[in-house]
Design a protein around this motif. Structure first.
Motif, PDB file in Angstrom:
ATOM      1  N   GLU A  69      -2.282  -3.259   5.465  1.00 30.36           N
ATOM      2  CA  GLU A  69      -1.443  -2.139   5.061  1.00 30.36           C
ATOM      3  C   GLU A  69      -1.936  -1.488   3.763  1.00 30.36           C
ATOM      4  O   GLU A  69      -1.978  -0.258   3.651  1.00 30.36           O
ATOM      5  CB  GLU A  69       0.003  -2.604   4.904  1.00 30.36           C
ATOM      6  CG  GLU A  69       0.674  -3.020   6.200  1.00 30.36           C
ATOM      7  CD  GLU A  69       0.350  -4.454   6.636  1.00 30.36           C
ATOM      8  OE1 GLU A  69       0.910  -4.888   7.667  1.00 30.36           O
ATOM      9  OE2 GLU A  69      -0.457  -5.136   5.961  1.00 30.36           O
ATOM     10  N   ASP A  73      -3.614   2.247   3.056  1.00 30.48           N
ATOM     11  CA  ASP A  73      -3.199   3.192   2.024  1.00 30.48           C
ATOM     12  C   ASP A  73      -4.399   3.678   1.203  1.00 30.48           C
ATOM     13  O   ASP A  73      -4.451   4.850   0.793  1.00 30.48           O
ATOM     14  CB  ASP A  73      -2.173   2.553   1.099  1.00 30.48           C
ATOM     15  CG  ASP A  73      -0.796   2.405   1.742  1.00 30.48           C
ATOM     16  OD1 ASP A  73      -0.517   3.101   2.738  1.00 30.48           O
ATOM     17  OD2 ASP A  73      -0.003   1.587   1.234  1.00 30.48           O
ATOM     18  N   ARG A 101      -3.578   0.850  11.115  1.00 28.32           N
ATOM     19  CA  ARG A 101      -2.501   0.982  10.140  1.00 28.32           C
ATOM     20  C   ARG A 101      -2.502   2.362   9.484  1.00 28.32           C
ATOM     21  O   ARG A 101      -1.433   2.889   9.158  1.00 28.32           O
ATOM     22  CB  ARG A 101      -2.615  -0.098   9.069  1.00 28.32           C
ATOM     23  CG  ARG A 101      -2.301  -1.519   9.509  1.00 28.32           C
ATOM     24  CD  ARG A 101      -0.975  -1.717  10.166  1.00 28.32           C
ATOM     25  NE  ARG A 101       0.139  -1.112   9.465  1.00 28.32           N
ATOM     26  CZ  ARG A 101       1.406  -1.165   9.884  1.00 28.32           C
ATOM     27  NH1 ARG A 101       1.708  -1.778  11.033  1.00 28.32           N
ATOM     28  NH2 ARG A 101       2.379  -0.595   9.203  1.00 28.32           N
ATOM     29  N   GLN A 105       0.829   4.393   9.393  1.00 28.53           N
ATOM     30  CA  GLN A 105       1.459   4.663   8.105  1.00 28.53           C
ATOM     31  C   GLN A 105       1.290   6.115   7.640  1.00 28.53           C
ATOM     32  O   GLN A 105       2.110   6.613   6.880  1.00 28.53           O
ATOM     33  CB  GLN A 105       0.892   3.723   7.043  1.00 28.53           C
ATOM     34  CG  GLN A 105       1.220   2.269   7.302  1.00 28.53           C
ATOM     35  CD  GLN A 105       0.397   1.300   6.468  1.00 28.53           C
ATOM     36  OE1 GLN A 105       0.104   0.175   6.889  1.00 28.53           O
ATOM     37  NE2 GLN A 105      -0.009   1.700   5.277  1.00 28.53           N
ATOM     38  N   HIS A 106       0.211   6.752   8.083  1.00 22.47           N
ATOM     39  CA  HIS A 106      -0.099   8.113   7.627  1.00 22.47           C
ATOM     40  C   HIS A 106      -0.506   8.973   8.830  1.00 22.47           C
ATOM     41  O   HIS A 106      -1.624   9.483   8.886  1.00 22.47           O
ATOM     42  CB  HIS A 106      -1.232   8.073   6.590  1.00 22.47           C
ATOM     43  CG  HIS A 106      -0.957   7.155   5.442  1.00 22.47           C
ATOM     44  ND1 HIS A 106      -0.245   7.543   4.331  1.00 22.47           N
ATOM     45  CD2 HIS A 106      -1.297   5.845   5.246  1.00 22.47           C
ATOM     46  CE1 HIS A 106      -0.166   6.528   3.490  1.00 22.47           C
ATOM     47  NE2 HIS A 106      -0.787   5.489   4.017  1.00 22.47           N
ATOM     48  N   GLU A 183       5.116  -0.384  16.734  1.00 24.80           N
ATOM     49  CA  GLU A 183       4.534   0.759  16.026  1.00 24.80           C
ATOM     50  C   GLU A 183       3.408   1.400  16.831  1.00 24.80           C
ATOM     51  O   GLU A 183       3.234   2.620  16.820  1.00 24.80           O
ATOM     52  CB  GLU A 183       4.036   0.314  14.655  1.00 24.80           C
ATOM     53  CG  GLU A 183       5.161  -0.101  13.717  1.00 24.80           C
ATOM     54  CD  GLU A 183       4.660  -0.876  12.516  1.00 24.80           C
ATOM     55  OE1 GLU A 183       4.835  -0.381  11.389  1.00 24.80           O
ATOM     56  OE2 GLU A 183       4.110  -1.969  12.716  1.00 24.80           O
TER      57      GLU A 183
END
Length: 265
Positions: A69, A73, A101, A105-106, A183
């Protein structure tokens, strides 16, 4: 070659070629050099951005655990640093998990996603692979001195003495349980899953992963109009270790990235 200051990390990256941006993320104990055999095929049609993830290659480790994660990022912050809001991502093994991820996440940063030889949950690896991962620690790192991965690390890492530390941190990551199935099922980016037919991941999990992306649930119809947006490729005669250097990989990836309309049925 350059560095980007992201999330307290001095993240190394290299950009070459021209065209739609394609970010390449290496596997555990690897570096950007992992993808060197693919560059002639990829840079002809893409601006290829190779990244050395936290603690790997030319990117020194920092005082935080290795996590899919947080590394995702970092990649997202690099894309923003480079003003690339709509990039394609390709990751192998550890890098495949990080790329996945990033898309989770993005999602606004990812146009299309290629996951190579990575599962969507920890139990997707063969049991013997999980057992080997659980044994990764500083002592195992010391035993791996002299291997090609070590020789590359010793040559390019800012602190070559951190090799055992990388093994300890990687082992801690690999022992952590995860399941991203829900997810994955909610992903919006068209995704290509690529595996070797002799991978470290059983074919049953390949089918499960593809099923979460909408694949394998129905006949696509005579004109193929009911096919899912995502794709599955199983490359013959390859393994988890050698798939990333095979010419069969760009041969599978490039048509997916350049398909004129990869849209859900």
């Amino acid at each position: 070659m350059s560095y980007a200051e992201v999330n307290g990390l001095r993240l190394w990256y290299e950009s070459r070629g021209a065209g739609r941006p394609l970010v390449l993320l290496h596997g555990a104990y690897g570096a950007a050099e992992t993808f060197a055999p693919l560059l002639p095929a990829l840079t002809g049609r893409h601006r290829v951005i190779r990244v050395d993830l936290q603690g790997h290659g030319r990117t020194a480790d920092v005082d935080r655990p290795l996590r899919h994660e947080s590394m995702a990022d970092d990649v997202a912050a690099l894309l923003r640093h480079l003003d690339l809001p709509d990039a394609d991502l390709l990751g192998h093994s550890l890098g495949g998990g990080v790329a996945l991820r990033v898309a989770i996440q993005h999602p606004a940063l990812v146009r299309r996603l290629v996951v190579v030889s990575a599962p969507c949950r920890r139990g997707g690896w063969y049991p013997e692979v999980l057992a080997a991962m659980a044994a990764h620690d500083e002592r195992e790192g010391e035993r791996m001195r002299g291997t090609p991965s070590y020789e590359l690390y010793a040559r390019i890492a800012p602190r070559p003495e951190d090799w055992p530390r990388l093994w300890a941190r990687s082992g801690e990551l690999m022992r952590r349980d995860y399941d991203w199935s829900a997810e994955v099922a909610a992903l919006t980016a068209p995704t290509l899953l690529v595996f070797a037919d002799a991978d470290s991941i059983p074919s049953a999990h390949m089918a499960e992963f593809f099923g979460l992306l909408g694949g394998g649930h129905r006949d696509p119809g005579g004109d193929g109009s009911a096919r899912p947006a995502s794709r599955l490729a199983v490359l013959p005669g390859l393994t988890h270790a050698d798939i990333v250097g095979s010419p069969a990989l760009p041969a599978a990836v490039l048509p997916f990235l350049h398909h004129p309309a990869v849209t859900p049925a």
